[in-house]
Structures are given as C-alpha cells and as structure tokens.
Design a protein around this motif. Structure first.
Motif, PDB file in Angstrom:
ATOM      1  N   LYS A 209      24.766 -40.707  -2.314  1.00  0.00           N
ATOM      2  CA  LYS A 209      26.180 -40.297  -2.251  1.00  0.00           C
ATOM      3  C   LYS A 209      26.386 -38.921  -2.889  1.00  0.00           C
ATOM      4  O   LYS A 209      27.432 -38.295  -2.695  1.00  0.00           O
ATOM      5  CB  LYS A 209      27.049 -41.338  -2.961  1.00  0.00           C
ATOM      6  N   ASN A 210      25.406 -38.488  -3.647  1.00  0.00           N
ATOM      7  CA  ASN A 210      25.516 -37.185  -4.324  1.00  0.00           C
ATOM      8  C   ASN A 210      24.768 -36.079  -3.570  1.00  0.00           C
ATOM      9  O   ASN A 210      24.388 -35.066  -4.156  1.00  0.00           O
ATOM     10  CB  ASN A 210      24.950 -37.289  -5.752  1.00  0.00           C
ATOM     11  N   TYR A 211      24.550 -36.292  -2.285  1.00  0.00           N
ATOM     12  CA  TYR A 211      23.842 -35.282  -1.488  1.00  0.00           C
ATOM     13  C   TYR A 211      24.728 -34.047  -1.312  1.00  0.00           C
ATOM     14  O   TYR A 211      25.907 -34.148  -0.965  1.00  0.00           O
ATOM     15  CB  TYR A 211      23.489 -35.862  -0.124  1.00  0.00           C
ATOM     16  N   LEU A 212      24.155 -32.874  -1.570  1.00  0.00           N
ATOM     17  CA  LEU A 212      24.884 -31.611  -1.445  1.00  0.00           C
ATOM     18  C   LEU A 212      24.199 -30.728  -0.432  1.00  0.00           C
ATOM     19  O   LEU A 212      22.962 -30.614  -0.411  1.00  0.00           O
ATOM     20  CB  LEU A 212      24.937 -30.874  -2.798  1.00  0.00           C
ATOM     21  N   THR A 213      25.019 -30.101   0.418  1.00  0.00           N
ATOM     22  CA  THR A 213      24.486 -29.112   1.357  1.00  0.00           C
ATOM     23  C   THR A 213      24.589 -27.734   0.724  1.00  0.00           C
ATOM     24  O   THR A 213      25.675 -27.305   0.306  1.00  0.00           O
ATOM     25  CB  THR A 213      25.282 -29.137   2.674  1.00  0.00           C
ATOM     26  N   LEU A 214      23.472 -27.045   0.646  1.00  0.00           N
ATOM     27  CA  LEU A 214      23.435 -25.730   0.030  1.00  0.00           C
ATOM     28  C   LEU A 214      23.719 -24.659   1.079  1.00  0.00           C
ATOM     29  O   LEU A 214      23.362 -24.823   2.254  1.00  0.00           O
ATOM     30  CB  LEU A 214      22.074 -25.481  -0.619  1.00  0.00           C
ATOM     31  N   PRO A 215      24.367 -23.550   0.692  1.00  0.00           N
ATOM     32  CA  PRO A 215      24.635 -22.473   1.665  1.00  0.00           C
ATOM     33  C   PRO A 215      23.335 -21.875   2.179  1.00  0.00           C
ATOM     34  O   PRO A 215      22.325 -21.824   1.472  1.00  0.00           O
ATOM     35  CB  PRO A 215      25.436 -21.462   0.847  1.00  0.00           C
ATOM     36  N   ALA A 216      23.406 -21.429   3.443  1.00  0.00           N
ATOM     37  CA  ALA A 216      22.218 -20.833   4.055  1.00  0.00           C
ATOM     38  C   ALA A 216      21.876 -19.526   3.353  1.00  0.00           C
ATOM     39  O   ALA A 216      22.758 -18.727   3.046  1.00  0.00           O
ATOM     40  CB  ALA A 216      22.470 -20.575   5.542  1.00  0.00           C
ATOM     41  N   THR A 234      20.256 -31.027  -1.004  1.00  0.00           N
ATOM     42  CA  THR A 234      19.546 -31.654  -2.115  1.00  0.00           C
ATOM     43  C   THR A 234      20.321 -32.870  -2.607  1.00  0.00           C
ATOM     44  O   THR A 234      21.528 -32.996  -2.364  1.00  0.00           O
ATOM     45  CB  THR A 234      19.364 -30.666  -3.288  1.00  0.00           C
ATOM     46  N   VAL A 235      19.634 -33.799  -3.277  1.00  0.00           N
ATOM     47  CA  VAL A 235      20.252 -34.966  -3.898  1.00  0.00           C
ATOM     48  C   VAL A 235      20.347 -34.700  -5.397  1.00  0.00           C
ATOM     49  O   VAL A 235      19.355 -34.375  -6.045  1.00  0.00           O
ATOM     50  CB  VAL A 235      19.417 -36.244  -3.646  1.00  0.00           C
ATOM     51  N   VAL A 236      21.570 -34.828  -5.911  1.00  0.00           N
ATOM     52  CA  VAL A 236      21.769 -34.634  -7.342  1.00  0.00           C
ATOM     53  C   VAL A 236      21.558 -35.977  -8.046  1.00  0.00           C
ATOM     54  O   VAL A 236      22.341 -36.911  -7.865  1.00  0.00           O
ATOM     55  CB  VAL A 236      23.192 -34.102  -7.635  1.00  0.00           C
ATOM     56  N   PRO A 237      20.510 -36.121  -8.837  1.00  0.00           N
ATOM     57  CA  PRO A 237      20.192 -37.414  -9.467  1.00  0.00           C
ATOM     58  C   PRO A 237      21.023 -37.668 -10.719  1.00  0.00           C
ATOM     59  O   PRO A 237      20.550 -37.516 -11.843  1.00  0.00           O
ATOM     60  CB  PRO A 237      18.709 -37.284  -9.791  1.00  0.00           C
ATOM     61  N   GLU A 238      22.284 -38.052 -10.496  1.00  0.00           N
ATOM     62  CA  GLU A 238      23.132 -38.357 -11.644  1.00  0.00           C
ATOM     63  C   GLU A 238      22.646 -39.599 -12.393  1.00  0.00           C
ATOM     64  O   GLU A 238      22.855 -39.735 -13.588  1.00  0.00           O
ATOM     65  CB  GLU A 238      24.580 -38.590 -11.183  1.00  0.00           C
ATOM     66  N   ARG A 239      22.004 -40.524 -11.653  1.00  0.00           N
ATOM     67  CA  ARG A 239      21.527 -41.764 -12.265  1.00  0.00           C
ATOM     68  C   ARG A 239      20.037 -41.911 -11.999  1.00  0.00           C
ATOM     69  O   ARG A 239      19.601 -41.958 -10.854  1.00  0.00           O
ATOM     70  CB  ARG A 239      22.282 -42.946 -11.665  1.00  0.00           C
ATOM     71  N   LEU A 240      19.261 -41.966 -13.067  1.00  0.00           N
ATOM     72  CA  LEU A 240      17.816 -42.154 -12.955  1.00  0.00           C
ATOM     73  C   LEU A 240      17.478 -43.639 -13.138  1.00  0.00           C
ATOM     74  O   LEU A 240      18.018 -44.308 -14.020  1.00  0.00           O
ATOM     75  CB  LEU A 240      17.085 -41.329 -14.008  1.00  0.00           C
ATOM     76  N   ILE A 241      16.584 -44.135 -12.301  1.00  0.00           N
ATOM     77  CA  ILE A 241      16.126 -45.519 -12.416  1.00  0.00           C
ATOM     78  C   ILE A 241      14.640 -45.504 -12.688  1.00  0.00           C
ATOM     79  O   ILE A 241      13.867 -44.862 -11.957  1.00  0.00           O
ATOM     80  CB  ILE A 241      16.427 -46.317 -11.133  1.00  0.00           C
ATOM     81  N   GLY A 242      14.238 -46.180 -13.734  1.00  0.00           N
ATOM     82  CA  GLY A 242      12.829 -46.165 -14.116  1.00  0.00           C
ATOM     83  C   GLY A 242      12.209 -47.539 -14.104  1.00  0.00           C
ATOM     84  O   GLY A 242      12.893 -48.562 -14.140  1.00  0.00           O
TER      85      GLY A 242
END
Length: 427
Positions: A209-216, A234-242
C-alpha cells in the motif's frame, strides 16, 4: 465386486456369487430376515443356512428380543438377549463376529454387548481381552475397570491400550506437529528485526500500500547511460517483519485440564495422546491435569500416554473450580499461556467461583479454550447454562473432533478467532 471393510477376498467372492444366483425377491427377503431377526422367520418364510445362519445367530445372541440364543444356536430359554454366562462362549462369539462383520461393525457390537449385557466383568480376564477388537471406547471401559483389574490382566490390558494409542499417534501426530510448528513460527515473528533477520517476502506484501511512483529521470541522461527511459517505483517499508530467533526456551505454555468423569472417557483418551504429542515439541511447555472432585497432575508421565491413561480414574464427581484453581496457580506467563478445559461442564463445585476464575485468567492475557468433548462421537451432552456463561465471557464452549484439534490449538497460539464447528455442537 465390492468388498466391504475387513472382508477377505474369498468371502467377498462367495457373497457376490451367492447374490448373483439369488432371485431379487428372495434376496430382499433374506436381507429383511437378517434385519428383523429370528422372530420374523415365520412371516418372511425365509430359512437361513450356512454363513447366513451363523451371522443370524451372532446377531440374535446380542439383539434378539425373543428367546435368546447362544453363539452356537442353542436356545437359552430367556426372553432377552444373552451370550451365556461363561467366558468361553463369549470368546467364541467375539471370534464369530470378527469373522462375519467388518472391524467398524465389530466395534459397535462389542460396545453394545458391554452396555446391554453387562459384560464388563469378563474384560478382567486376559483371554477375553485378547479376543476383542481394540478401539477408543474399549480403552475407556478398561480404564473404568482399572482399579478392579487383577494383576494377571493388567499387562494384557496395557497391551490393548497401547495398540489403540499407537494407532492414534500415527494418525494424529504428523499433522499436529506441522500445524503447531507453523503457528509457533508465525507468532514468533518480530516487528523490529535486525537487517539479517528481515522476512523480505512478508515485509513487501505488508507494505504494498506504500508503493510510490518516482518521477522519470532526464530522458537524455537516462538514454545515454542505460539506453532506457521511463518512470520507476519503490515500496516504502514502513513496517518491517522479521523471523523470530530460534530459542531453546519454550515459546508457549499449554495446560490441558481434563474432566475424567465417566461420560468423558473418549475425550480422556484423545487428550492424553495429544498431550504426549505436544509435550514432545520443545517449543511448547505442556502440563496435563485430570480431575473429578480431586485434582491430579500427570505432567511427569507425558512421555508415555499409556501411563497417563492408567493414571486416570474414570467416574466420580466433578469440581471444575478446584481444577482451574490448580491450573491458575501454575501459570507464570499469562500472555504466553493457553489453557484448554475439556469438560461437559456439569459442575459439582462452586459455579460462580469457576466463572470468576475463567474471567481472571482471560483478563491476565491467558488464551482460554473450552471443549465440551474431544472425540468423534458427535454432539455431546453438556450443561447449557454453564456453556452460555463461558461464551458470555468470551470463552465459547464447543465440541471438537480430533482432526480439528490442531487447528484450534494453532488459532489459540496465534491469538486469532477459534475455528468453531457447526452450530449443532454449540450451546
């Protein structure tokens, strides 16, 4: 040719050949004659011979409503069913039904013989035990006779019980271990892992849900360096699962609290087997407690479920409150503890105190599960008022089959809703 369970190929061939040469009406009369018993001989005008006559004699000895017959076909002169008073005649009858009927039917007939004809005392003789077909219900009967059993019979009885226990372990162990190992691994995952402990697959899925489209980037620069153009993301990893780190210490504490009143015999057998399986998993610390009006802790015998079963004493009253008080006193990690009460809830102790104790355990973080039965016997008899009261506390009471038990335990370990079966098994 369709061969029934427990039937030899030769018997199936003989049965098929007989049926194929029997006119449809005659075969129908034959079947009705076997169903209705000896009293219907005149009305059906069907005479049985050979194996049919022997099967009819075995059935009539147990279910005959008129003049009863012994397995040898002789009349007993009584107006009820009967197998005779001597152990040899019963042993012959047991051998006959194993010859004529599949194993599942034999087990039903054995239970009916014990219940209808009061043959429990004969099970105290080694020769009789060697002749019976072992099953869970027979184990329950033997356990109820444990204190009256002579020393000469105990070794044979243990062999019968061990055979049933080993069959159950083979059927239940692998799935139980696989299901609970997965649940323990999932419950051990941590939210602030070190880099080398990150579970990247689950982390990416959790953060899509945190996927961001970067400008070209500048087209000329990109084309010159990579030969391609276009936007990236890119995916912004707000929550890490270990992954949870493996530990030699137990991750969860399991307390099995088992009602050993006579009506719970099958549940005691299954619970003892499951207790041994759970105790063999080093990531679980398992305690097994049985109770009637007294409480007995059998945890130190969990390495052998047969010892557990012979440590029980089926029958007597019920004091659930006292049993739960003992279990509560042994809880040291409430948030990591699952208490499983297996009882029909017919409480002979203090009802209000029992409910307060359950509420206190749940408030401390204990996962509390109430099973009205742990068996394949269908909807059990139980105290509906007590079951409803537990449900109001957030501890629903329901019957559970052995096949469902691993899923129930996995859900309790992961602290998610329990997989409660059909409504007919609930209060």
């Amino acid at each position: 040719m369709r061969q029934t369970p427990g039937e030899t190929t030769e018997r199936a061939t003989e049965r098929t050949a007989t049926a194929s040469h029997t006119p449809p009406d005659a075969e129908r009369l034959r079947r009705w004659r076997l169903v209705l018993g000896a009293d219907s001989a005149d009305s059906t005008e069907c005479a049985l011979t050979g194996q049919d006559a022997a099967m009819d004699g075995a059935l009539d000895a147990l279910y005959g409503g008129g003049t009863a017959r012994k397995p040898n076909g002789r009349s007993t002169g009584a107006r009820s069913a009967g197998l005779g008073a001597s152990a040899p005649s019963v042993a012959r009858w047991l051998g006959d039904i194993r010859t004529y009927f599949p194993s599942s039917v034999v087990q039903v007939m054995q239970r009916d013989a014990i219940d209808r004809l009061g043959l429990s005392a004969l099970l105290l003789e080694p020769e009789m035990l060697e002749a019976v077909e072992p099953d869970v219900h027979l184990v329950g009967t033997l356990l109820s006779l444990n204190k009256a059993m002579p020393e000469t019979t105990k070794e044979t009885a243990r062999a019968v019980v061990r055979k049933v226990v080993e069959d159950l372990e083979r059927r239940l162990e692998s799935r139980t271990r696989a299901t609970l190992t997965g649940a323990l691994d999932r419950s051990a995952r941590i939210s602030r892992p070190r880099h080398r402990d990150i579970d990247w697959d689950r982390t990416i899925r959790a953060n899509l849900k945190n996927y961001l489209t970067l400008p070209a980037p500048d087209a000329a620069t990109t084309a010159g360096s990579t030969g391609t153009t276009g936007a990236t993301g890119t995916v912004v990893p707000e929550r890490l699962i270990g992954y949870g780190r493996s530990s030699r210490s137990a991750k969860k504490d399991i307390v099995l609290c088992i009602d050993q009143s006579g009506s719970m015999a099958a549940s005691v057998v299954y619970a003892s087997v499951f207790g041994a399986v759970l105790a063999s998993m080093r990531t679980l610390s398992t305690r097994l407690v049985v109770f009637d009006t007294a409480v007995v802790d059998l945890t130190d015998q969990l390495d052998d479920p047969v010892d557990v079963l012979f440590g029980t004493q089926l029958g007597g009253g019920t004091d659930i409150n006292r049993a739960l008080a003992y279990c509560q006193s042994r809880i040291t990690r409430p948030a990591d503890t699952v208490v499983v009460l297996i009882s029909d809830l017919y409480e002979g102790g203090i009802r209000d105190e029992m409910l307060k104790r359950v509420a206190a355990m749940k408030a401390s973080g204990v996962q509390f599960v109430t099973l009205l039965a742990l068996s394949d016997e269908g909807a059990p008899a139980y105290d509906h008022e007590h079951a409803a009261a537990l449900g109001a506390l957030g501890a629903p009471a329901f019957a559970c089959t052995p096949d469902l038990f691993p899923d129930v335990m996995a859900a309790a370990i992961e602290k998610r809703p329990l997989p409660i079966p059909d409504k007919e098994y609930q209060p």
